[in-house]
Design an enzyme around this catalytic site. Structure first.
Site, short mmCIF file in Angstrom:
data_model
loop_
_atom_site.label_atom_id
_atom_site.label_comp_id
_atom_site.label_asym_id
_atom_site.label_seq_id
_atom_site.Cartn_x
_atom_site.Cartn_y
_atom_site.Cartn_z
N LYS A 1 0.82 -17.90 -1.41
CA LYS A 1 -0.22 -17.21 -0.62
C LYS A 1 -1.57 -17.46 -1.27
CE LYS A 1 1.21 -12.74 -2.63
NZ LYS A 1 1.74 -11.43 -2.33
N ARG B 1 7.61 -0.35 -0.93
CA ARG B 1 6.85 0.51 -0.02
C ARG B 1 7.65 0.67 1.28
NH1 ARG B 1 1.91 -3.32 -0.86
NH2 ARG B 1 3.77 -4.58 -1.06
N SER C 1 -2.57 -5.37 -2.42
CA SER C 1 -3.67 -6.18 -2.93
C SER C 1 -4.41 -6.84 -1.77
CB SER C 1 -3.16 -7.25 -3.89
OG SER C 1 -2.59 -6.65 -5.01
N HIS D 1 0.71 -0.77 -8.29
CA HIS D 1 1.43 -1.59 -9.28
C HIS D 1 1.55 -0.85 -10.61
CE1 HIS D 1 -0.31 -5.30 -7.05
NE2 HIS D 1 0.97 -5.29 -6.79
P1 ADP Z 1 4.48 -10.38 -4.67
O1 ADP Z 1 3.59 -11.53 -4.31
O2 ADP Z 1 5.64 -10.78 -5.54
O3 ADP Z 1 4.89 -9.48 -3.54
P2 ADP Z 1 2.63 -8.31 -5.48
O4 ADP Z 1 1.62 -8.44 -6.56
O5 ADP Z 1 2.11 -8.21 -4.09
O6 ADP Z 1 3.57 -9.56 -5.69
O7 ADP Z 1 3.58 -7.10 -5.78
C1 ADP Z 1 4.39 -7.06 -6.93
C2 ADP Z 1 5.44 -5.96 -6.77
O8 ADP Z 1 4.80 -4.70 -6.68
C3 ADP Z 1 6.28 -6.08 -5.49
O9 ADP Z 1 7.58 -5.62 -5.77
C4 ADP Z 1 5.58 -5.15 -4.52
O10 ADP Z 1 6.46 -4.67 -3.54
C5 ADP Z 1 5.16 -4.05 -5.48
N1 ADP Z 1 4.00 -3.29 -4.99
C6 ADP Z 1 2.86 -3.78 -4.44
N2 ADP Z 1 2.04 -2.77 -4.08
C7 ADP Z 1 2.67 -1.62 -4.41
C8 ADP Z 1 2.36 -0.22 -4.28
N3 ADP Z 1 1.22 0.18 -3.68
N4 ADP Z 1 3.23 0.68 -4.74
C9 ADP Z 1 4.39 0.27 -5.31
N5 ADP Z 1 4.77 -1.01 -5.44
C10 ADP Z 1 3.93 -1.95 -5.01
#
Ligand code: ADP
Length: 161
Positions: free
Chosen positions: A41, A90, A128, A17
């Protein structure tokens, strides 16, 4: 001023992130990380905790800030006057979901531009949810998150046992 939001659950924020936030901060004058209050979730951290973990992770990024939001992401974007929304992509799984979301958002808010940044190679498999699972099983998570997040994660997982 070019303003972008970077919305997500951030439960908790990872190096993946953070990498997206650092790169997006170079493209926009102001980047607002939006911590979604109630994603569909199960969450490990409260909204206040997730915001605080993000806040500590971005202390050295002067044009990046963090806010929590409820309701539609496009309404959050309007409220903070953002012209763009940043998301990280990803390999594989993210694309279809982001595509569906983007189509819906474009209909609801045509003026908001979506900017997807490809995840860095080293963070392609970092999520996460996997991170939380590894932490629960006692794995070493130090290489995937900022130090304060690793500490908070260990403490939280321990308190739930
Ligand atoms: P959401 O519940 O909206 O998917 P996340 O916190 O899981 O929220 O992710 C927020 C954003 O960051 C999303 O666009 C996700 O694809 C991106 N993201 C999550 N992990 C990574 C990573 N390892 N590298 C790049 N982008 C990521």
């Amino acid at each position: 001023m070019t303003i972008a939001i970077y919305p997500g659950s951030f439960d908790p924020i990872t190096d993946g992130h953070l990498d997206v936030a650092i790169r997006a901060a170079k493209l926009f004058e102001r980047l607002i990380i939006g911590v979604y209050d109630a994603p569909d979730k199960p969450l490990l951290f409260t909204t206040e905790e997730r915001v605080e973990l993000v806040r500590q992770a971005i202390v050295n990024l002067p044009n990046v800030e963090v806010k929590s939001f409820t309701g539609l992401t496009i309404d959050f974007a309007r409220k903070v006057k953002a012209q763009a929304m940043v998301r990280g992509l990803r390999m594989g799984a993210d694309f279809e979901r982001e595509f569906d979301l983007a189509m819906m958002n474009k209909k609801l808010s045509p003026e908001l531009e979506l900017v997807c940044l490809m995840a860095n190679q080293e963070y392609q498999f970092l999520s996460s949810s996997l991170l939380k699972e590894a932490a629960r099983l006692g794995g070493n998570i130090d290489n995937f998150v900022p130090k304060h997040v690793a500490t908070a994660l260990r403490r939280k997982v321990h308190s739930k046992m």
